[in-house]
Write an enzyme that holds these catalytic residues in place. Sequence first.
Site, mmCIF file in Angstrom:
data_model
loop_
_atom_site.group_PDB
_atom_site.id
_atom_site.type_symbol
_atom_site.label_atom_id
_atom_site.label_comp_id
_atom_site.label_asym_id
_atom_site.label_seq_id
_atom_site.Cartn_x
_atom_site.Cartn_y
_atom_site.Cartn_z
ATOM 1 N N ASP A 75 -1.933 -10.407 8.183
ATOM 2 C CA ASP A 75 -1.756 -9.596 6.980
ATOM 3 C C ASP A 75 -0.813 -8.482 7.398
ATOM 4 O O ASP A 75 -1.222 -7.358 7.621
ATOM 5 C CB ASP A 75 -3.111 -9.048 6.498
ATOM 6 C CG ASP A 75 -2.991 -8.352 5.141
ATOM 7 O OD1 ASP A 75 -1.857 -8.239 4.631
ATOM 8 O OD2 ASP A 75 -4.025 -7.926 4.609
ATOM 9 N N HIS A 130 -0.931 -2.551 -4.598
ATOM 10 C CA HIS A 130 -0.353 -3.498 -5.564
ATOM 11 C C HIS A 130 -0.238 -2.924 -6.989
ATOM 12 O O HIS A 130 -0.569 -3.590 -7.966
ATOM 13 C CB HIS A 130 -1.181 -4.788 -5.592
ATOM 14 C CG HIS A 130 -1.011 -5.655 -4.365
ATOM 15 N ND1 HIS A 130 0.062 -5.572 -3.521
ATOM 16 C CD2 HIS A 130 -1.811 -6.645 -3.844
ATOM 17 C CE1 HIS A 130 -0.057 -6.462 -2.543
ATOM 18 N NE2 HIS A 130 -1.189 -7.113 -2.703
ATOM 19 N N ARG A 178 0.805 -1.217 0.000
ATOM 20 C CA ARG A 178 0.000 0.000 0.000
ATOM 21 C C ARG A 178 0.842 1.274 0.000
ATOM 22 O O ARG A 178 1.868 1.341 0.665
ATOM 23 C CB ARG A 178 -0.919 -0.006 1.229
ATOM 24 C CG ARG A 178 -1.995 -1.069 1.098
ATOM 25 C CD ARG A 178 -2.787 -1.300 2.363
ATOM 26 N NE ARG A 178 -3.860 -2.264 2.118
ATOM 27 C CZ ARG A 178 -3.695 -3.591 2.108
ATOM 28 N NH1 ARG A 178 -2.520 -4.121 2.374
ATOM 29 N NH2 ARG A 178 -4.706 -4.388 1.835
ATOM 30 N N GLU A 213 5.465 -12.615 0.792
ATOM 31 C CA GLU A 213 5.744 -11.612 -0.226
ATOM 32 C C GLU A 213 6.983 -10.841 0.198
ATOM 33 O O GLU A 213 6.892 -9.861 0.946
ATOM 34 C CB GLU A 213 4.547 -10.671 -0.378
ATOM 35 C CG GLU A 213 3.235 -11.373 -0.667
ATOM 36 C CD GLU A 213 2.034 -10.492 -0.333
ATOM 37 O OE1 GLU A 213 1.951 -9.357 -0.806
ATOM 38 O OE2 GLU A 213 1.167 -10.950 0.440
ATOM 39 N N HIS A 268 3.124 -13.152 -5.595
ATOM 40 C CA HIS A 268 2.001 -13.336 -4.676
ATOM 41 C C HIS A 268 1.483 -14.777 -4.712
ATOM 42 O O HIS A 268 0.267 -15.003 -4.822
ATOM 43 C CB HIS A 268 0.893 -12.337 -5.026
ATOM 44 C CG HIS A 268 0.112 -11.865 -3.850
ATOM 45 N ND1 HIS A 268 -0.470 -12.727 -2.946
ATOM 46 C CD2 HIS A 268 -0.191 -10.618 -3.417
ATOM 47 C CE1 HIS A 268 -1.104 -12.021 -2.023
ATOM 48 N NE2 HIS A 268 -0.948 -10.733 -2.272
ATOM 49 N N TYR A 292 0.308 -18.242 -3.154
ATOM 50 C CA TYR A 292 -0.353 -18.664 -1.919
ATOM 51 C C TYR A 292 0.031 -20.126 -1.684
ATOM 52 O O TYR A 292 -0.344 -21.002 -2.474
ATOM 53 C CB TYR A 292 -1.875 -18.573 -2.061
ATOM 54 C CG TYR A 292 -2.451 -17.169 -2.068
ATOM 55 C CD1 TYR A 292 -2.212 -16.294 -3.125
ATOM 56 C CD2 TYR A 292 -3.273 -16.734 -1.024
ATOM 57 C CE1 TYR A 292 -2.767 -15.025 -3.142
ATOM 58 C CE2 TYR A 292 -3.834 -15.460 -1.036
ATOM 59 C CZ TYR A 292 -3.574 -14.608 -2.093
ATOM 60 O OH TYR A 292 -4.122 -13.350 -2.112
HETATM 61 C C1 FUC Z 1 -1.725 -8.960 0.431
HETATM 62 C C2 FUC Z 1 -2.336 -8.173 1.530
HETATM 63 C C3 FUC Z 1 -3.506 -7.394 1.185
HETATM 64 C C4 FUC Z 1 -4.377 -7.865 0.067
HETATM 65 C C5 FUC Z 1 -3.679 -8.647 -0.985
HETATM 66 C C6 FUC Z 1 -4.528 -9.469 -1.879
HETATM 67 O O1 FUC Z 1 -0.536 -8.430 -0.045
HETATM 68 O O2 FUC Z 1 -1.416 -7.380 2.228
HETATM 69 O O3 FUC Z 1 -4.232 -7.030 2.315
HETATM 70 O O4 FUC Z 1 -5.526 -8.454 0.520
HETATM 71 O O5 FUC Z 1 -2.582 -9.337 -0.598
#
Ligand code: FUC
Length: 318
Positions: free
Chosen positions: A223, A87, A63, A283, A161, A163
């Site tokens: 988070d 992002h 952010r 991340e 990103h 998961y």
């Molecule tokens: C992460 C989080 C955010 C967001 C995103 C999809 O980086 O810090 O809150 O939801 O992913």
Amino acid sequence: MKHTIQNSDISLTALSYGATVQQLRVRDRNGKDINVVLGFGEEDDYLHNPSYIGASIGRYAGRIGGGGFTLNGTRYELHQENGVHLHGGENGLNKKDWQLEALSDEGDHPSITYSTLSPHLEEGYPGNLKVTVTYRLEGRSLKVTYKATSDRDTVINLTNHAYFNLNGKGAVLDHELKLSSGTFVELDGKLLPTGNFRDVAGTAYDFRSPAFIGQQPGFSGIDDVFVLDTPSEAAVLYAPETGIEMKVATNQRAVVVYTPEDLGALPFAEGAAYGKYSSICFEAQTFPDAPNQPAFPSAVLRAGDTYCNETVFEFSIR
Ligand code: FUC
């Protein structure tokens, strides 16, 4: 376009769209093949991916507050949603169809390199930016390298990103986590840094010793931005069910750890079924909102310099 590379230990499928990690397969302690990242079945499914699953994030991961930033005396306005820029904006690097630069299928070290160009002032950021990402398998590791150069001074923070779920199903509450972090970045109600740092001691963020994620006192999802004490030993994630362990090493100073409570009903590949707290993201990056936080390390990339984020995910069996 979809590309797969593999060696005797790991196989990676990546997509040019968003330079996305779609599948990462390793074997569990019984020799069974497990996909350890969340991924959709079809490339088209990624056209609607609000959780950025597997995608490359930029030009600025995380952010940025205050509507934008000032660099070298010039003000740059950024796209806002609910008062923050997230992002890289509305059409970040995650929504670009990257070019395939190179695909090498050599032995134990196959690799894929994608590149993309982000023109001057795209999403508000200065400079014509050239970005590459290389996914390289090295034995039992996946090395992810982001590099970027700009023809003007700019700000930058790139990351991936993915998961992770080391069981390929269910939740990560039964995974054990260790983080090399005694300090986290304090965030406000919009998840923007307040400028303060906090000690993890006595909080639900204390993973200095391995702890099961779901058993951490006060756990209600993570988070957060963790300051790395030893970036080369950033994190260890272990799933007792499959015996798969993943070590995260990076050259970055921080890692955003994110455990989404509920991603909603999504078209996961092979009908994989995930529950609440399905996964965990690591991340690796620099601090959020650094362009507006004078006390934070600079996120400026000077014209002609090369930015480099190198992060390694290493798998083993316990
Ligand atoms: C992460 C989080 C955010 C967001 C995103 C999809 O980086 O810090 O809150 O939801 O992913």
